[in-house]
Design a protein around this motif. Sequence first.
Motif, PDB file in Angstrom:
ATOM      1  N   UNK A 151       0.605   9.771   7.617  1.00 31.82           N
ATOM      2  CA  UNK A 151       0.374  11.029   8.322  1.00 31.82           C
ATOM      3  C   UNK A 151       1.098  12.126   7.553  1.00 31.82           C
ATOM      4  N   UNK A 152       0.324  13.050   6.987  1.00 33.63           N
ATOM      5  CA  UNK A 152       0.887  14.115   6.165  1.00 33.63           C
ATOM      6  C   UNK A 152      -0.018  15.335   6.298  1.00 33.63           C
ATOM      7  N   UNK A 153       0.577  16.508   6.287  1.00 35.80           N
ATOM      8  CA  UNK A 153      -0.167  17.768   6.404  1.00 35.80           C
ATOM      9  C   UNK A 153      -1.020  17.814   7.671  1.00 35.80           C
ATOM     10  N   UNK A 154      -0.512  17.198   8.735  1.00 40.14           N
ATOM     11  CA  UNK A 154      -1.190  17.269  10.016  1.00 40.14           C
ATOM     12  C   UNK A 154      -2.427  16.410  10.146  1.00 40.14           C
ATOM     13  N   UNK A 155      -2.574  15.418   9.257  1.00 39.08           N
ATOM     14  CA  UNK A 155      -3.758  14.563   9.367  1.00 39.08           C
ATOM     15  C   UNK A 155      -3.441  13.137   8.927  1.00 39.08           C
ATOM     16  N   UNK A 156      -4.244  12.226   9.406  1.00 32.54           N
ATOM     17  CA  UNK A 156      -4.106  10.824   9.019  1.00 32.54           C
ATOM     18  C   UNK A 156      -4.721  10.616   7.647  1.00 32.54           C
ATOM     19  N   UNK A 157      -4.080   9.763   6.864  1.00 32.06           N
ATOM     20  CA  UNK A 157      -4.539   9.462   5.508  1.00 32.06           C
ATOM     21  C   UNK A 157      -4.690   7.958   5.329  1.00 32.06           C
ATOM     22  N   UNK A 158      -5.689   7.579   4.559  1.00 25.91           N
ATOM     23  CA  UNK A 158      -5.911   6.178   4.205  1.00 25.91           C
ATOM     24  C   UNK A 158      -5.133   5.856   2.934  1.00 25.91           C
ATOM     25  N   UNK A 159      -4.971   4.573   2.688  1.00 22.81           N
ATOM     26  CA  UNK A 159      -4.479   4.087   1.408  1.00 22.81           C
ATOM     27  C   UNK A 159      -5.559   3.197   0.813  1.00 22.81           C
ATOM     28  N   UNK A 160      -5.929   3.472  -0.413  1.00 21.95           N
ATOM     29  CA  UNK A 160      -6.940   2.686  -1.125  1.00 21.95           C
ATOM     30  C   UNK A 160      -6.210   1.702  -2.040  1.00 21.95           C
ATOM     31  N   UNK A 161      -6.626   0.458  -1.993  1.00 17.79           N
ATOM     32  CA  UNK A 161      -6.036  -0.582  -2.836  1.00 17.79           C
ATOM     33  C   UNK A 161      -7.055  -0.981  -3.907  1.00 17.79           C
ATOM     34  N   UNK A 162      -6.591  -0.946  -5.162  1.00 16.83           N
ATOM     35  CA  UNK A 162      -7.422  -1.384  -6.283  1.00 16.83           C
ATOM     36  C   UNK A 162      -6.591  -2.349  -7.135  1.00 16.83           C
ATOM     37  N   UNK A 163      -7.271  -3.224  -7.869  1.00 19.29           N
ATOM     38  CA  UNK A 163      -6.568  -4.235  -8.659  1.00 19.29           C
ATOM     39  C   UNK A 163      -7.297  -4.474  -9.965  1.00 19.29           C
ATOM     40  N   UNK A 164      -6.489  -4.790 -10.994  1.00 19.98           N
ATOM     41  CA  UNK A 164      -7.036  -5.089 -12.317  1.00 19.98           C
ATOM     42  C   UNK A 164      -6.244  -6.241 -12.919  1.00 19.98           C
ATOM     43  N   UNK A 165      -6.967  -7.212 -13.486  1.00 15.39           N
ATOM     44  CA  UNK A 165      -6.290  -8.284 -14.222  1.00 15.39           C
ATOM     45  C   UNK A 165      -5.737  -7.715 -15.520  1.00 15.39           C
ATOM     46  N   UNK A 166      -4.597  -8.228 -15.926  1.00 18.13           N
ATOM     47  CA  UNK A 166      -3.986  -7.877 -17.209  1.00 18.13           C
ATOM     48  C   UNK A 166      -4.012  -9.113 -18.089  1.00 18.13           C
ATOM     49  N   UNK A 167      -4.390  -8.942 -19.334  1.00 19.06           N
ATOM     50  CA  UNK A 167      -4.461 -10.097 -20.232  1.00 19.06           C
ATOM     51  C   UNK A 167      -5.394 -11.143 -19.660  1.00 19.06           C
ATOM     52  N   UNK A 168      -4.888 -12.359 -19.536  1.00 16.13           N
ATOM     53  CA  UNK A 168      -5.708 -13.451 -19.004  1.00 16.13           C
ATOM     54  C   UNK A 168      -5.689 -13.521 -17.482  1.00 16.13           C
ATOM     55  N   UNK A 169      -5.002 -12.557 -16.856  1.00 20.95           N
ATOM     56  CA  UNK A 169      -4.982 -12.531 -15.401  1.00 20.95           C
ATOM     57  C   UNK A 169      -4.571 -13.865 -14.820  1.00 20.95           C
ATOM     58  N   UNK A 170      -5.330 -14.349 -13.866  1.00 17.82           N
ATOM     59  CA  UNK A 170      -5.030 -15.614 -13.218  1.00 17.82           C
ATOM     60  C   UNK A 170      -5.759 -16.803 -13.827  1.00 17.82           C
ATOM     61  N   UNK A 171      -6.331 -16.644 -15.022  1.00 18.42           N
ATOM     62  CA  UNK A 171      -7.094 -17.733 -15.650  1.00 18.42           C
ATOM     63  C   UNK A 171      -6.192 -18.807 -16.248  1.00 18.42           C
ATOM     64  N   UNK A 172      -4.974 -18.433 -16.612  1.00 13.44           N
ATOM     65  CA  UNK A 172      -4.032 -19.388 -17.195  1.00 13.44           C
ATOM     66  C   UNK A 172      -2.682 -19.201 -16.539  1.00 13.44           C
ATOM     67  N   UNK A 173      -1.830 -20.181 -16.694  1.00 13.35           N
ATOM     68  CA  UNK A 173      -0.489 -20.064 -16.161  1.00 13.35           C
ATOM     69  C   UNK A 173       0.352 -19.167 -17.056  1.00 13.35           C
TER      70      UNK A 173
END
Length: 177
Positions: A151-173
């Motif tokens: 809640x900021x500037x007198x109004x409700x605000x959403x939060x957007x979640x985005x994600x990106x793999x880095x390198x091999x991400x979750x494909x390898x340990x």
Amino acid sequence: MSLPEIRPAVAADLPAITEIYDHAVRYGTATFELIAPDIAEMTRRFGVLMDGGFPYLVATLEGRVVGYAYAGAYRPRPAYRFTVENSVYLRPAIHRRGIGMQLLQRLISECEQRGYRQMIAVIGDSANAGSVGVHTRCGFQMIGTHPNVGFKFGRWLDTVMMQRALGEGGKTLPTEA
């Protein structure tokens, strides 16, 4: 327009970084902070990230800091140690010139070099089309939206979640340090 120089941030950049963030807090919805931190607090935050080995970058044009980006811990629990959260802020006059995307691309590269596997973007305000667009162009996928959590500037605000793999991400340990 000349090309920006993107380099690691140093303590001497903190007054400009503090000024950029102050404007974002006072006039924008990208951050849900309501009171802009002073230089001492920004210096403390910078030190925490530096001590943690996280990347912190600035973009300069003609020697003037016009934007900055950093990655930090996504969550404090140890299982999250390979996941970072990003932040990118620009001077208002520099928006829509591609500098935010250049900062984010370099930040992604720096995080991959450090062995991180996932990057999370927590974008304040679902109406922030510029930030959502930059993250999309840098390979982030929409994960979801938390409606009406700020809640900021007198109004409700959403939060957007985005994600990106880095390198091999979750494909390898990951290789433990």
